[in-house]
Design an enzyme around this catalytic site. Structure first.
Site, PDB file in Angstrom:
ATOM      1  N   GLY A   1       5.981  -2.246   4.111  1.00 42.15           N
ATOM      2  CA  GLY A   1       4.611  -1.765   3.957  1.00 42.15           C
ATOM      3  C   GLY A   1       3.588  -2.862   3.778  1.00 42.15           C
ATOM      4  CB  SER A   2       2.337  -5.243   4.934  1.00 46.69           C
ATOM      5  OG  SER A   2       3.109  -4.975   6.086  1.00 46.69           O
ATOM      6  NE  ARG A   3      -5.979  -4.901   5.116  1.00 41.29           N
ATOM      7  CZ  ARG A   3      -6.775  -4.965   4.048  1.00 41.29           C
ATOM      8  NH1 ARG A   3      -6.792  -3.981   3.170  1.00 41.29           N
ATOM      9  NH2 ARG A   3      -7.543  -6.019   3.861  1.00 41.29           N
TER      10      ARG A   3
END
Length: 218
Positions: free
Chosen positions: A186-188
């Site tokens: 999970g990230s950006r």
């Protein structure tokens, strides 16, 4: 095909999966419905691990006049901002949010020379938090070519991510679409483009790493 950053976790998960199945079979042999339920739950989590580390092979059509999506996910930000770490001036920010079910391979958005690459330890705020770009664990990488000049991309860890892998090293030449790293769970990724760059995506649009054209040079 799985990403090399997942080999160790996949192996540990496989061993744990087999051990859990054997244990469940022994403990719940007399309760068929519970045995089946627990086995399905364990199988579900193992499959989630496998799909998270998948690394689909994608053929990239190299184009110096295009910036391609560095990751899979949803476009959540398109706005003019002040970039304080490297440029120290205004840039056009395009951000892509990755959920745990997205492919988490990071790809180079364009070909060029790596001018800057830095890792920052930090917090694990949810990836869409306004302060995630400056307070979360992150890496900042700057690529330069003759068409766009310098662009910056930032891998940002999310609430579940605990490790960012970055292959970019200052001074090396990189090729658009090649493997640039990985962000676990999970990230950006934020892209910072020169003002005036024509953006080719819209908010909430789904981006495909190595395929979706984020911006073009007219």
């Amino acid at each position: 095909m799985f990403h090399k950053e997942g080999y160790k976790i996949i192996f540990i998960s496989l061993v744990s999966f087999v051990a859990a199945i054997i244990l469940i079979d022994e403990i719940t042999a007399s309760i068929p419905w519970l045995r089946m339920t627990l086995m399905l739950v364990v199988l579900f989590f193992f499959v989630m691990i496998l799909q998270f580390f998948r690394n689909p092979k994608r053929t990239v059509a190299l184009n110096e006049n295009q910036i391609i999506a560095p990751v899979d996910g949803k476009v959540v930000v398109i706005e003019e901002v002040f970039e304080a770490e490297y440029f120290k001036d205004k840039r056009l920010q395009v951000s892509i949010f990755m959920s745990p079910i997205n492919v988490h391979v990071t790809r180079y958005a364009m070909s060029g020379k790596i001018n800057f690459s830095k890792y920052h330890p930090g917090k694990y705020l949810v990836a869409w938090h306004p302060k995630a770009s400056t307070e979360n664990e992150r890496t900042t990488v700057v690529i330069e070519n003759n068409t766009f000049g310098e662009i910056l991309y930032r891998q940002i860890a999310g609430a579940l991510a605990k490790r960012i892998v970055n292959y970019a090293q200052e001074g090396i030449q990189v090729i658009q679409g090649e493997d640039a790293g990985f962000i676990k769970f999970g990230s950006r990724v934020d892209l910072y483009l020169p003002l005036g760059t024509k953006v080719n995506v819209k908010l909430n649009e789904k981006a495909v790493g190595g395929k979706t054209i984020i911006a073009i040079k007219e």
